[in-house]
Enzyme design. Sequence first.
Site, short mmCIF file in Angstrom:
data_model
loop_
_atom_site.label_atom_id
_atom_site.label_comp_id
_atom_site.label_asym_id
_atom_site.label_seq_id
_atom_site.Cartn_x
_atom_site.Cartn_y
_atom_site.Cartn_z
N ASP A 82 -4.88 -2.84 4.88
CA ASP A 82 -5.38 -2.33 6.15
C ASP A 82 -6.90 -2.33 6.23
OD1 ASP A 82 -5.93 -0.31 4.39
OD2 ASP A 82 -4.51 1.13 5.24
N ASP B 240 -9.64 -5.59 2.08
CA ASP B 240 -8.35 -6.18 1.72
C ASP B 240 -8.23 -7.63 2.18
OD1 ASP B 240 -7.23 -3.96 0.46
OD2 ASP B 240 -6.56 -3.09 2.35
N ASP C 277 0.85 -1.18 0.00
CA ASP C 277 0.00 0.00 0.00
C ASP C 277 0.89 1.24 0.00
OD1 ASP C 277 -2.41 -1.26 0.04
OD2 ASP C 277 -2.61 -1.26 2.22
#
Length: 1110
Positions: free
Chosen positions: A803, A807, A482
């Site tokens: 997070d 996901d 990310d």
Amino acid sequence: MGDGLKNDLEAASGRGDEEDDEQGAGPFDIFRTKSAPVDRLRRWRQAALVLNASRRFRYTLDLKKEEERKQLIAKIRMHAQVIRAAVLFQAAGLGQKVQVTSQLPSSPTRIGDFGISAEELVAISRNHDVSLLERIGGVRGVVEKLESNPEKGLSNNETDLVSRNKAFGSNTYPRKKGRSFWRFVWEACRDTTLIILMVAAAASLALGIKTEGIKEGWYDGGSIALAVLIVIVFTAVSDYKQSLQFQNLNEEKQNIQMEVIRGGQRIKVSIFEIVVGDVVPLKIGDQVPADGLVITGHSLAIDESSMTGESKIAHKDPTRVPFLMSGCKVADGYGTMLVTSVGINTEWGLLMASISEDNGEETPLQVRLNGVATFIGIVGLAVAIIVLLVLLVRYFKGQTKDPNGNALFTAGKTKVGDAINGFVKLFTVAVTIVVVAVPEGLPLAVTLTLAFSMRKMMADKALVRRLSACETMGSATTICSDKTGTLTLNQMTVVEAHACGKKIDPPDNKSLLPPRVISFLIEGIAQNTTGSIFVPEGGGPLEVSGSPTEKAILQWGVNLGMDFSAARSDSVIIRAIPFNSEKKRGGVALKSSDSEVHLHWKGAAEILLDSCSSYIDANDCEIQMDDNKLSHFKKAIDDMAARCLRCVAITYRLFEVEKVPPSEEELENWQLPEGDLVLLAIVGIKDPCRPNVRDAVHLCTTAGVKSEAYPIDDDNLFKVRMVTGDNLQTAKAIALECGILGANEDVSEPKIIEGKDFRNLTERQRLEMVDKISVMGRSSPNDKLLLVQALRKKGHVVAVTGDGTNDAPALHEADIGLAMGIQGTEVAKESSDIIILDDNFASVVKVVRWGRSVYANIQKFIQFQLTVNVAALTINVVAAVSSGNVPLNAVQLLWVNLIMDTLGALALATEAPTDHLMHIKPVGRRKANDCLLVINTCVSELSLFRRTWEPLITNIMWRNLLIQALYQVTVLLVLNFRGRSILNLEHETNDRAFKVKNTLIFNAFVLCQIFNEFNARKPDEMNVWKGLAKNHLFMGIIALEVVLQVIIVFFLEKFASTVRLSWKLWLVSIGIGFVSWPLAILGKLIRVPDKHFHEYFKIKGDQERTPSGG
């Protein structure tokens, strides 16, 4: 829910190829134990040759207990389902005006000054009884009886919190005690060969005392018994210390940090510190920390599958369905809850107190090493049987002689007791060979190094949830990271704003904004948020809470003059749509004090801009959005994105009151209009890159983690990819700053790609393109999942950071799922394998180092242990066949086993990672054609030459192992057969010369292993002493081994059948051991072929096979 189902189906299809690959594979060919089928796990257990099942399988999944656990969970879930059915029936009955006769406990025990007891609260929450709740005044009535406040929560007063713990219990549950030290002693005693040795020792003791008297006759049997006892104690101590480490780590995993409101302020506390009466804010992905009631809820949907077993989502509201069950997850929406029952008073507490906390789990490496141990064990068993048969035949034929040349057995003359005693001694030697040959500690060395690594990784801000992830991380070939909070600091600030068709400079300059725009902005910022602002009573700076993006926008609102509490009280939320990572927006419908209905949307700037039909100009007039203004705003977005700014648009729309759904049920399903919006502002939010992130990406590159800024050979490929929901231009700018992209690189597609473009490709096109992708922008969680599946199908070992709740499928599908500890939701954390506690990419790189260290340490231990195995077995076999005597007796072999097993594992399996590990390519999955051996499956397991993974025993290890073993065997066999003349012992008596020679062989053999432990530290480096001063454990173990060896030779002559050696013979022993050092250096000058050893044995037909994606 449709997207979630789609994700699950695609995840399942991604795993299908892997399961097909495993069809027909050997029992130890489990490529990943994550979600492995039970029959595969059972299969390898049945195939393993095990001497001590309770110890070997201690840290693997107990399949029987797991089945019992599932049955127990099913029973408790059934109870929850019965409650749910009763609630539905009750609701239906209420609709038909049927009288409900639920009762509160007749004589509740109330502790303290609270107006309600724990029993009453349990009766309400467990039975989900709305009528009982209404009888005491509904949710507000319970709040009053618990002396709480629905907005401000409890006062943060320690005395009040303690009194609540006394009255209602703590949010903990009884835990089963861990194994005691004596349990480990008992399990160590259950080793089959040690039991046989104890029986043999008892027989030898009895026969010795009978024939020689107690003064001399107890030595043989007693020394074996004592040696076995020492092995048991060392084993138990080592295992017990390991278990304590795992126990501490398990406690860390369960210690979830939750946000609660106390004194009007949002603070984080441990889930164990939550008390009855606490007000807990809930948002998507959170775990419900206790049983409770909904105070406020906006589109609040709860996943109760952890309790009911059903995947159906339950919608909650404060009036009709206010009950929340501990342990469930927030699937959508947000709100606040009142805690009513904690700990053992909840269904979740009962469940957790009832089930076993056995977190056993085998790792792929552990399974592979069980294959190695099985093969070596079979060879050792065969060798032991051959040695026993040879020794017995020679013994009973009268060919075995004592040092003076007299036959030990003469038919018709030797007493029966002496003959049995002779047989017992020979049998004991054979059993001891099995003890040495079967590397029972080899698979357990994995758990030892994992326990050590996990403890050290905690200090490096990484909490390992699954053991297998720790080792798999060392094999990772790509990291999909990310952006926000991982590559950046997650410290966001609004640094630029565009409104009224122009740039507002500075962004909080109110004089450049007309009053209506400020009013709508403040209303939208205050209401369309999951964050909050706390104003300290005694003055001081405001405390803004929420996600970093929310905090930045809230702070901007404050700078514009927003009074958060006043703004929220001026209007009422009638419908809220939480931010959606698929649509990249979130919105609310508000009813203002003048009865107008306002819709407010906030989200990705370029997406919301397309939904805007007008904007408000500097004169406070609403102007239609023409092409020129649209181009102006789009250029502003591109300019901000190119400067690494996250662009967020804030919009509103006036909505007709008569079109608002009249009933609550219709309101719940109302989809807020997304078009015809009025643009209020576009803000640019700065989130600086972490200062050390470029170095971390560079370190990955030198580790074979390829990035375009630091290109390396494709064979060493380990690529860092950025996957972000941000604008593609923002993603590109951050990737350049982090070093994921090079400054002069071609950054056209597919180097950087939008999620929707990747999603729209066919599977074949995705597979062709996936290796080239470095940055994916505007990606949805489903795009991340598709990327992971494509990479895995191409043979990559994939690590993924995440997070958000959405996901979870990608985290689960990846070989290693890395959840963020600060911004990560509980759903994401539970789907992950490792939690990065500081959300920092540099910590991810440290995890890679530790993962590689695990793999490297196991390889060191294997090299060391196999060298000892080969040398000890060869020496004893050759000596037994040729002379009928073995130079290494049972006690000596048990001491050697202790050195190579327990102490060797402690010394070598706990080496800390070095920079050298980051300069070698990752192990990964093999991309070559299938590798099958001519030899049977067992040999395949010894070499670990499986068709998916790189061999565990490398050519370098084979070279080192064979050189050292050949040297030891040659020198010690020469001493065995020519030792008397070489050592100038002809003048000594036969018995004395025999004992001196055998003692020297034993001493030299042990010292060879001690010196070789240094060589094993650095299998492919010349300087084996590098970093030695920092490894205190290694030096301590070496010192212990040397001291114990000196004691055995000098003081335990009767015990170990040794004699004291002169200082000259000690120098000879040391010299023989020392030679292994220069020999190792010379050996490392010998180049080994790149082609793996096993490939020379491949079946010709196999060379024509095509790979199956792995």
